[in-house]
Design a protein around this motif. Structure first.
Motif, mmCIF file in Angstrom:
data_model
loop_
_atom_site.group_PDB
_atom_site.id
_atom_site.type_symbol
_atom_site.label_atom_id
_atom_site.label_comp_id
_atom_site.label_asym_id
_atom_site.label_seq_id
_atom_site.Cartn_x
_atom_site.Cartn_y
_atom_site.Cartn_z
ATOM 1 N N THR A 198 28.101 -8.644 33.554
ATOM 2 C CA THR A 198 27.986 -10.355 32.913
ATOM 3 C C THR A 198 28.040 -9.965 31.554
ATOM 4 O OG1 THR A 198 26.360 -11.008 34.729
ATOM 5 C CG2 THR A 198 26.273 -12.004 32.871
ATOM 6 N N GLY A 199 28.704 -10.909 30.767
ATOM 7 C CA GLY A 199 28.626 -10.992 29.521
ATOM 8 C C GLY A 199 28.039 -12.119 28.963
ATOM 9 N N PHE A 200 27.119 -12.137 28.065
ATOM 10 C CA PHE A 200 26.340 -13.224 27.607
ATOM 11 C C PHE A 200 26.103 -13.295 26.164
ATOM 12 C CE2 PHE A 200 22.067 -15.327 27.411
ATOM 13 C CZ PHE A 200 22.438 -16.624 27.803
ATOM 14 N N ALA A 201 26.025 -14.521 25.774
ATOM 15 C CA ALA A 201 25.890 -14.947 24.281
ATOM 16 C C ALA A 201 25.429 -16.252 24.134
ATOM 17 C CB ALA A 201 27.235 -14.828 23.465
ATOM 18 N N TYR A 202 24.453 -16.418 23.081
ATOM 19 C CA TYR A 202 24.000 -17.919 22.972
ATOM 20 C C TYR A 202 23.937 -18.375 21.479
ATOM 21 C CZ TYR A 202 19.426 -15.713 22.355
ATOM 22 O OH TYR A 202 18.498 -14.818 21.840
ATOM 23 N N LEU A 237 19.528 -15.260 30.717
ATOM 24 C CA LEU A 237 20.512 -15.217 32.091
ATOM 25 C C LEU A 237 19.896 -15.681 33.410
ATOM 26 C CD1 LEU A 237 22.510 -11.851 31.597
ATOM 27 C CD2 LEU A 237 23.537 -14.133 31.674
ATOM 28 N N ARG A 279 22.912 -3.468 29.410
ATOM 29 C CA ARG A 279 22.268 -2.582 30.359
ATOM 30 C C ARG A 279 23.369 -2.101 31.333
ATOM 31 N NH1 ARG A 279 18.131 -6.049 33.758
ATOM 32 N NH2 ARG A 279 19.935 -6.787 34.947
ATOM 33 N N ILE A 308 32.914 -8.286 27.967
ATOM 34 C CA ILE A 308 32.267 -7.565 29.140
ATOM 35 C C ILE A 308 33.423 -7.220 29.972
ATOM 36 C CG2 ILE A 308 31.955 -9.470 30.627
ATOM 37 C CD1 ILE A 308 29.760 -6.358 30.534
ATOM 38 N N ALA A 335 32.322 -13.411 22.379
ATOM 39 C CA ALA A 335 31.254 -12.013 22.604
ATOM 40 C C ALA A 335 31.098 -11.900 24.205
ATOM 41 C CB ALA A 335 29.982 -12.387 21.849
ATOM 42 N N ARG A 385 18.065 -4.725 17.324
ATOM 43 C CA ARG A 385 17.478 -5.979 17.193
ATOM 44 C C ARG A 385 17.093 -5.943 15.617
ATOM 45 N NH1 ARG A 385 15.518 -10.434 21.210
ATOM 46 N NH2 ARG A 385 15.304 -12.318 19.662
ATOM 47 N N LEU A 400 25.663 -7.204 28.949
ATOM 48 C CA LEU A 400 26.024 -7.111 27.436
ATOM 49 C C LEU A 400 25.635 -8.584 26.890
ATOM 50 C CD1 LEU A 400 27.208 -6.266 24.913
ATOM 51 C CD2 LEU A 400 29.455 -6.847 25.821
ATOM 52 N N GLU A 401 24.439 -8.615 26.290
ATOM 53 C CA GLU A 401 23.943 -9.775 25.778
ATOM 54 C C GLU A 401 23.974 -9.495 24.231
ATOM 55 O OE1 GLU A 401 20.499 -11.365 27.548
ATOM 56 O OE2 GLU A 401 20.630 -10.113 29.165
ATOM 57 N N HIS A 402 24.249 -10.826 23.488
ATOM 58 C CA HIS A 402 24.213 -10.728 22.114
ATOM 59 C C HIS A 402 23.092 -11.731 21.972
ATOM 60 C CE1 HIS A 402 27.806 -8.968 21.226
ATOM 61 N NE2 HIS A 402 28.530 -9.327 22.459
ATOM 62 N N VAL A 403 22.345 -11.384 21.330
ATOM 63 C CA VAL A 403 20.826 -12.022 21.044
ATOM 64 C C VAL A 403 20.927 -12.768 19.638
ATOM 65 C CG1 VAL A 403 18.267 -12.064 20.725
ATOM 66 C CG2 VAL A 403 19.706 -10.567 22.536
ATOM 67 N N ARG A 404 20.351 -13.926 19.382
ATOM 68 C CA ARG A 404 20.554 -14.789 18.142
ATOM 69 C C ARG A 404 19.254 -15.735 18.162
ATOM 70 N NH1 ARG A 404 23.724 -18.725 15.900
ATOM 71 N NH2 ARG A 404 24.647 -18.281 13.919
ATOM 72 N N ASP A 405 18.437 -15.481 17.408
ATOM 73 C CA ASP A 405 17.306 -16.659 17.689
ATOM 74 C C ASP A 405 16.786 -17.189 16.189
ATOM 75 O OD1 ASP A 405 16.479 -16.832 20.212
ATOM 76 O OD2 ASP A 405 15.911 -14.713 19.943
ATOM 77 N N ARG A 406 16.527 -18.412 16.190
ATOM 78 C CA ARG A 406 16.141 -18.872 14.735
ATOM 79 C C ARG A 406 14.929 -19.893 15.075
ATOM 80 N NH1 ARG A 406 21.330 -21.098 11.837
ATOM 81 N NH2 ARG A 406 21.667 -22.174 13.782
ATOM 82 N N ARG A 463 31.301 -7.090 18.170
ATOM 83 C CA ARG A 463 30.518 -7.552 17.196
ATOM 84 C C ARG A 463 29.379 -6.597 17.144
ATOM 85 N NH1 ARG A 463 28.595 -13.467 17.443
ATOM 86 N NH2 ARG A 463 27.377 -12.421 19.014
ATOM 87 N N ASP A 494 22.208 -21.384 19.053
ATOM 88 C CA ASP A 494 21.404 -22.710 18.797
ATOM 89 C C ASP A 494 21.971 -23.565 18.146
ATOM 90 O OD1 ASP A 494 21.171 -21.643 16.111
ATOM 91 O OD2 ASP A 494 19.109 -20.948 16.448
#
Lengths: 451, 486
Positions: free
Chosen positions: B83-87, B361, A50, B106, B102, A167, A59-65, A6, B89
């Motif tokens: 570490t792979g991370f997704a969130y 995390l 990082r 990782i 997603a 972002r 590896l972070e996928h960020v998604r805020d609402r 993605r 809401d």
């Protein structure tokens, strides 16, 4: 990684898709008996990686609402927010805000901003530059950044992490006075934190680059090298003797001094009469020849905004001219409390810029003979009511206009009102990586506590 | 926690978080199938709902009140040190599957082999599950603030401004992991705080006080705490109105009991978090078994204290919290671990995994960190100082875990002259070197106290509630960052 991921540049909802949510919230508020209401919606998404010791670490996928609503019942106010923009959740939030407004007090200063102050034709400020980088490429960049750092010197011993963040988001605001608008922004960063080690111990330092447009980021090699060079420079740090010395704040620490000024001239500090600069409007608060301007419409800048968090039109202005305090930092509530007009600072300041001087950092060091260069500050020892200032510091010791060794574990102390008046130079080394933009700042005398 | 209440928590949390979204056992299995691709050794889902409210009084009126709702799920996949991370809401199956894809990406960077999953202990029952926001009607909440406001204004004619806030949080968390474990916790948290500005002549000062814990609002009402905090805030402001410039330089420092334990949090606590040890970035790395403090010092991190702000029935990986000894009679004996770092170091988790929310995390964090009591009379400790500082209260602190240097800022301090506390001095930052400073502890009082319950710790941008504590402690030499030179 071998498969496409993605990307950070997912189609973030444009502002047009947010406006129905605001309209829905405002309509509900009216139907529940609110005499006025305001709502804001924001959404953002992105990618953050990082790397450390050559391998990806996170590896972070960020998604805020989020949606926030404030309702008024006459002069009573109530607020609520939700991370869930579904119709049911919006209804729940509006109900909660109305319920809160049943229990708050009549406040003559409460209410929407003066309609004549709302932005009529908000300028386009070029703040949205999505970065369609995939996870694999971002990891590659972070790895190159760390590799560049590690290659600087054999004493660069460890890495805390090299990171890449992409972002973007969109925010919109509307109120029952007829304002409804929004704008999209992006913000990307490359950062690196390195450790250096020698017989005396370990030191850490970091460097970062941040920009709205990925094309304006510093190269990963440069970020890595600077992080390593800064950590190396900290090796051999020691304390200095207690005494009174000139202190040169580098741009990243000088930014915090301007931050203390903003807090001291903010509306809430003034109407609570809890500021060391109370009632000093029009008076000298800085040394002469110092100018502090707010430039909300600077294209692509990190602190730019066409309107503030309550829809009020932003515009350029001077806060300090020739050392005199010319303006406060107000939202419409504080302005009404104080009998002034809002300065469009609901949500914060927009590109506060301390006018640079002629000399670069090295020239300022050369001119200070003997004293302390501060590159890191620690702790919260700042009293906004009295201006008393006492913080942990590390940096470099200067003798005869030259840096002779790194310094750690000392404190610097004084009073902000005095320190501001005793700024004898501002550097030409402007740091634009934030909503406060400044070069180095030289204060001619502070107490340094050490051995 | 008894088996029954554990099952009850799990079931009711599932019903409130998962059932409305149509997430059942089958759906969770699908999500874990998506997560556990080759190379992923462990994964977890952290479902959370947070209700939060804040009431704010200023200038004698209830000026603001807000109510906030947040919910979502954090999806984590672990592959070696990666570490792979997704969130999301959105609590819905498609969003969960998307997040799982997603996060599991990782693993494609290559796996470094399966690490052992440390054993699991059962959780505690340290606080009530009930929502503290519902514990009291709005009028009674307002009355608490009014009581604080009236008490502060009535305490002294020099009080010019009073503000007070009341905050309540209720977290529901449900943690599902790839070993098929499902754990849940309900976490109440309340806080009441009062801030005043006092004026005398051309001097103006501020004072703050407050408290709280994993309780409901009746805690404040039952014990008359609104009045007590107001009185304490006024007292602190008035002391500071009289304060003279603080000294600058290195001298003996006596720290009072309770909140001054922020010393431990900064000087040693952060440096003993497992992630910094695994990476070798802490000044304490590799020093287990060595002397890092005088033999008078024993320091623990204890997540199991009933109703304390820093306590948790289970940590954010579903592991029971524990009372972990960090320093025993001066010897460094333990560090704080989460699952990832413990696994990579071949150790057990200590129940210290914490995260700000589903959108963050987890990492090793402190809970309630304090020093065990010693034998000295507090009066003797002060009596032993010829010239130094007594610091009774502090603002916050900060540490550079790599160099070991740390600061904490006194907000109420006095000069000690010839064994007696004589006059107040202005707040000043104290600075020291973590691995050295506790070696200079020469007296420890028997008066252990924990703080009132207002502490928040920040690490890598994440805030979590914590507690600190200590008895009266004497440090033979510490640098005091005042302006007055000897």
């Amino acid at each position: 990684m071998t498969e496409p991921e993605r990307t950070a540049s997912l189609d973030v909802a444009d502002k047009a898709s947010l406006t129905p949510l605001i309209e829905q919230a405002l309509d509900l508020a009216r139907s529940m008996g609110a005499t006025a209401a305001e709502a804001s919606v924001r959404t953002s998404r992105g990618l953050s990686v990082r790397c450390r010791q050559g391998a990806p670490e996170t590896l972070e996928h960020v998604r805020d609402r989020g949606l926030a609503i404030t309702v008024y019942r006459g002069q009573r106010k109530g607020s609520a927010s939700t991370s869930d923009p579904s119709s049911a959740a919006i209804r729940e939030a509006v109900e909660a805000a109305c319920e809160m407004a049943r229990h708050t007090s009549e406040d003559p200063a409460a209410g929407l901003p003066d309609p004549t102050m709302l932005a009529q034709t908000p300028p386009e400020l070029d703040l949205h530059h999505p970065w369609s980088i995939g996870a694999e490429d971002a990891i590659g960049m972070a790895q190159r950044c760390e590799a560049a750092a590690a290659g600087v010197d054999y004493r660069v011993s460890n890495c805390e992490g090299a990171g890449v963040v992409a972002r973007e988001g969109v925010q919109a605001y509307g109120n029952t006075a007829g304002f409804l608008d929004g704008f999209a922004t992006s913000q990307h960063a490359i950062s690196c934190a390195m450790l250096a080690q020698d017989a005396d111990g370990m030191q850490r330092d970091q460097w970062f680059s941040v920009a709205r447009d990925p094309d304006e980021l510093e190269s990963v090699d440069s970020v890595g090298r600077r992080a390593a060079e800064r950590a190396l420079a900290r090796l051999g740090a020691r304390r200095v003797a207690t005494g009174t010395y000139p202190v040169l704040f580098d741009p990243s620490t000088a930014r915090s001094l301007i931050g203390h000024l903003v807090a001291a001239v903010s509306g809430r500090a003034w109407y609570r009469r809890a500021s060391f600069l109370l009632d000093r409007l029009g008076e000298p608060v800085f040394a002469p020849n110092m100018y502090l301007t707010e430039e909300p419409h600077r294209r692509k800048a990190l602190g730019s905004a066409p309107f503030d968090a309550e829809g009020v039109a932003t515009s350029s202005r001077r806060l300090v001219a020739d050392g005199r305090l010319e303006g406060l930092v107000l939202d419409s509530y504080a302005a009404r409390r104080l009998g002034y007009q809002t300065t469009a600072n609901a949500g914060g300041v927009h590109n506060l810029t301390l006018a640079p001087g002629e000399h670069d950092f090295d020239e300022l060091v050369a001119g200070m003979d003997r004293g302390l260069v501060v590159t890191q500050l620690m702790g919260q020892g700042v009293n906004g009511v009295t201006g008393d200032y006492s913080r942990g510091a590390s940096g470099f010791w200067v003798e005869q206009g030259r840096i002779v060794h790194a310094v750690e574990e000392v404190t610097i102390a004084g009073n902000l009102a005095t320190m501001f008046r005793h700024i004898t130079a501002v550097g030409a080394d402007m740091d634009s990586r934030g909503t406060i933009r400044t070069g180095s700042v030289l204060v001619d005398a502070m107490t340094v506590a050490g051995d | 926690m008894s088996d029954d209440s554990r099952d009850q928590h799990r079931q009711s949390a599932s019903e409130s978080l998962l059932s409305p979204a149509g997430i059942g056992d089958g759906e969770l299995e699908k999500v874990f199938d998506r997560l556990m691709v080759p190379g992923v050794e462990a994964s977890d889902l952290y479902f959370q709902r947070r209700r939060h409210e804040a009431w704010f009084m200023e200038d004698g009126i209830i000026r603001e009140a807000s109510s906030n709702g947040d919910r979502g799920v954090g999806v984590r996949a672990i592959s070696g040190a990666q570490t792979g991370f997704a969130y999301s809401d959105e609590l819905a199956v498609p969003a969960l599957l998307e997040a799982a894809s997603a996060a599991s990406a990782i693993a494609r960077a290559g796996s470094s082999g399966r690490h052992p999953i440390p054993g699991r202990r059962h959780g505690h029952y340290l606080y009530d599950a009930a929502d503290p926001l519902a514990s009291m009607g709005a009028d009674d909440k307002v009355a608490l603030l009014q009581e604080a406001d009236t008490a502060a204004r009535g305490a002294d004619a020099r009080v010019q401004q009073v503000s007070a806030s009341l905050v309540g949080v209720h977290d529901t968390v449900l943690i599902a992991d790839s070993d098929g474990r499902l754990t849940a916790d309900y976490r109440p948290l309340v806080r009441l705080s009062v801030q005043v500005v006092a004026v005398e002549g051309d001097r103006r000062e501020t004072g703050m006080a407050g408290g709280g814990g994993r309780l409901d609002y009746h805690y404040f009402a039952a014990a008359g705490l609104a009045r007590e905090y107001a009185g304490e805030a006024v007292r602190r402001a008035l002391v500071n109105l009289e304060a003279e410039a603080a000294p600058a330089g290195t001298m003996p420092v006596v720290l009072g009991p309770g909140w001054p334990g922020v010393l431990l949090h900064e000087a040693v606590g952060h440096g003993l978090e497992g992630d910094f040890h695994r990476k070798g970035t802490s000044a304490f790395a590799g020093r287990r078994g060595e002397r890092v403090a005088s033999s008078l010092c024993s320091v623990v991190d204890d997540g199991t204290l009933a109703r304390r702000r820093g306590s948790l029935n289970i940590d954010d990986e579903g592991e029971a919290t524990a009372c972990n000894t960090l320093i025993e009679e001066g010897i460094l004996t333990g560090i704080m671990q989460d699952r990832l770092n413990a696994g990579l170091m071949g150790e057990q988790t200590t129940g210290n995994a914490r995260r700000e929310s589903y959108a963050h995390l987890p990492m090793p964090r402190m809970t309630n960190t304090y020093m065990l009591p010693g034998r000295d009379e507090p009066a003797d400790i002060i009596g032993s100082v010829d010239h130094g500082i007594y610091a009774a209260n502090f603002g916050g602190g900060q540490v550079d875990i790599t160099s070991g240097q740390f600061v904490f800022s006194a907000s109420e301090a006095y000069v000690i002259e010839q064994g007696r506390i004589t006059r107040p001095v202005k707040g000043a930052t104290l600075i020291g070197h973590g691995p050295d400073v506790l070696n200079r502890v020469s007296m420890v009082g028997h008066d252990l106290a924990l703080d009132e319950g207002i502490g928040t710790c920040g690490k890598q941008g994440q805030s979590v509630p914590v507690g600190v504590g200590q008895p009266t402690v004497k440090l033979d030499a510490l640098t005091v960052g005042g302006t007055q030179q000897a």
